[in-house]
Scaffold this active site. Structure first.
Site, PDB file in Angstrom:
ATOM      1  N   CYS A 133     -24.842  25.794  41.375  1.00 59.88           N
ATOM      2  CA  CYS A 133     -24.475  25.910  39.857  1.00 59.88           C
ATOM      3  C   CYS A 133     -24.884  24.447  39.517  1.00 59.88           C
ATOM      4  CB  CYS A 133     -22.833  25.703  39.745  1.00 59.88           C
ATOM      5  SG  CYS A 133     -21.880  24.133  40.234  1.00 59.88           S
ATOM      6  N   SER A 165     -21.862  24.093  44.673  1.00 58.07           N
ATOM      7  CA  SER A 165     -22.285  23.022  43.708  1.00 58.07           C
ATOM      8  C   SER A 165     -23.678  22.344  44.036  1.00 58.07           C
ATOM      9  CB  SER A 165     -21.194  21.837  43.381  1.00 58.07           C
ATOM     10  OG  SER A 165     -21.410  21.033  44.605  1.00 58.07           O
ATOM     11  N   ASP A 166     -24.412  21.838  42.894  1.00 60.49           N
ATOM     12  CA  ASP A 166     -25.447  21.040  43.187  1.00 60.49           C
ATOM     13  C   ASP A 166     -24.970  19.683  43.630  1.00 60.49           C
ATOM     14  OD1 ASP A 166     -28.145  19.688  43.375  1.00 60.49           O
ATOM     15  OD2 ASP A 166     -28.613  20.301  41.267  1.00 60.49           O
ATOM     16  N   TRP A 167     -25.856  18.904  44.531  1.00 62.46           N
ATOM     17  CA  TRP A 167     -25.148  17.885  45.068  1.00 62.46           C
ATOM     18  C   TRP A 167     -24.532  16.768  44.121  1.00 62.46           C
ATOM     19  CZ3 TRP A 167     -26.578  21.308  47.717  1.00 62.46           C
ATOM     20  CH2 TRP A 167     -26.664  21.600  49.308  1.00 62.46           C
ATOM     21  N   ALA A 169     -22.386  17.378  42.054  1.00 59.50           N
ATOM     22  CA  ALA A 169     -22.270  17.881  40.556  1.00 59.50           C
ATOM     23  C   ALA A 169     -20.757  18.298  40.132  1.00 59.50           C
ATOM     24  CB  ALA A 169     -23.021  19.317  40.334  1.00 59.50           C
TER      25      ALA A 169
END
Length: 247
Positions: A133, A165-167, A169
């Site tokens: 995401c 999740s993106d890092w 995020a």
């Protein structure tokens, strides 16, 4: 040790050659596998909507159909070598400026016909194991807690893998993140990037999950679902994990 260097996806897309992209995916998968990597954070299947976007080279251009066809072949190639591919970034993450706080406002038809199309192909043709995401919001709700993860990816498209999740995020400890489909929060702890010096990122915003479960704001079934998605994907795609004796 050394590894191979590959053409960018924007260049690979210009070949319009499905079988070639599949072979590239297999070769890249072998590279990842031989390095002991279980999840490859690729392919990027966002669209070229902002010409000055800094990550355009990672993706496949402006055409949703081409992006879906090419990326699904790359995914199949990578996963054929025992490495999970991670399609990213869900969804409407088409610009780098204000990447952490932008808001993409979309009607349903535009969302489904343009932006969801590559993810549809990644799931239905590529059988991708993981989807990431994005940082941005869609229609006013940040993606880490946006119901589109559950309603579209899992319910409507039948995605069986897990959403990561993106890092950094995950911007808050809201129970909406897990309830709306997020399965894994990355990196999940205090982390420092060497070239930033002593600058550190905050600890995981999921520290209150036990309290939310106790208060019935997140059900145990929802936690179990996320756990099962992660573990089942690892064991179905990564052959080395099948040799692990879990006590």
């Amino acid at each position: 040790g050394l590894t191979n260097s590959w053409p960018t996806c924007i260049n690979l897309a210009s070949t319009f050659n499905r079988s070639l992209i599949y072979e590239v995916g297999k070769a890249q998968g072998s590279d990842f596998y031989n390095k002991g990597i279980n999840i490859a954070l690729t392919p990027c299947i966002n669209l070229l909507r902002v010409p000055v976007g800094g990550r355009i080279f990672e993706a496949w251009g402006e055409n949703p159909f081409l992006t879906g066809e090419m990326s699904s072949e790359l995914i199949k190639g990578i996963q054929s070598k025992g490495v999970i591919a991670c399609a990213k970034h869900f969804i409407a993450n088409e610009q780098e400026k204000y990447r952490y706080c932008s808001n993409s406002v979309l009607d349903e038809r535009t969302l489904m016909e343009i932006y969801i199309e590559p993810f549809y192909k990644a799931i239905k043709k590529g059988d991708v194991g993981c989807i990431m995401c994005s940082y941005n919001a869609v229609n006013g709700v940040y993606m880490y807690r946006n119901k589109l993860m559950k309603e579209i990816l899992k319910d409507k498209l039948g995605f069986k893998g897990f959403i990561v999740s993106d890092w950094w995020a995950v911007y808050s400890d809201s129970p909406d993140s897990i309830n709306n489909g997020l399965d894994m929060n990355m990196p999940g702890n205090i982390s420092k990037i060497p070239f930033f010096g002593d600058f550190g990122f905050k600890t995981s915003y999921w520290s209150d999950i036990p309290n939310y479960v106790n208060k019935n704001l997140i059900t145990e079934d929802k936690i179990n679902e996320s756990t099962e998605r992660i573990i089942s994907t690892l064991f179905s795609i990564c052959p080395n994990l099948n040799k692990v004796d879990i006590k």
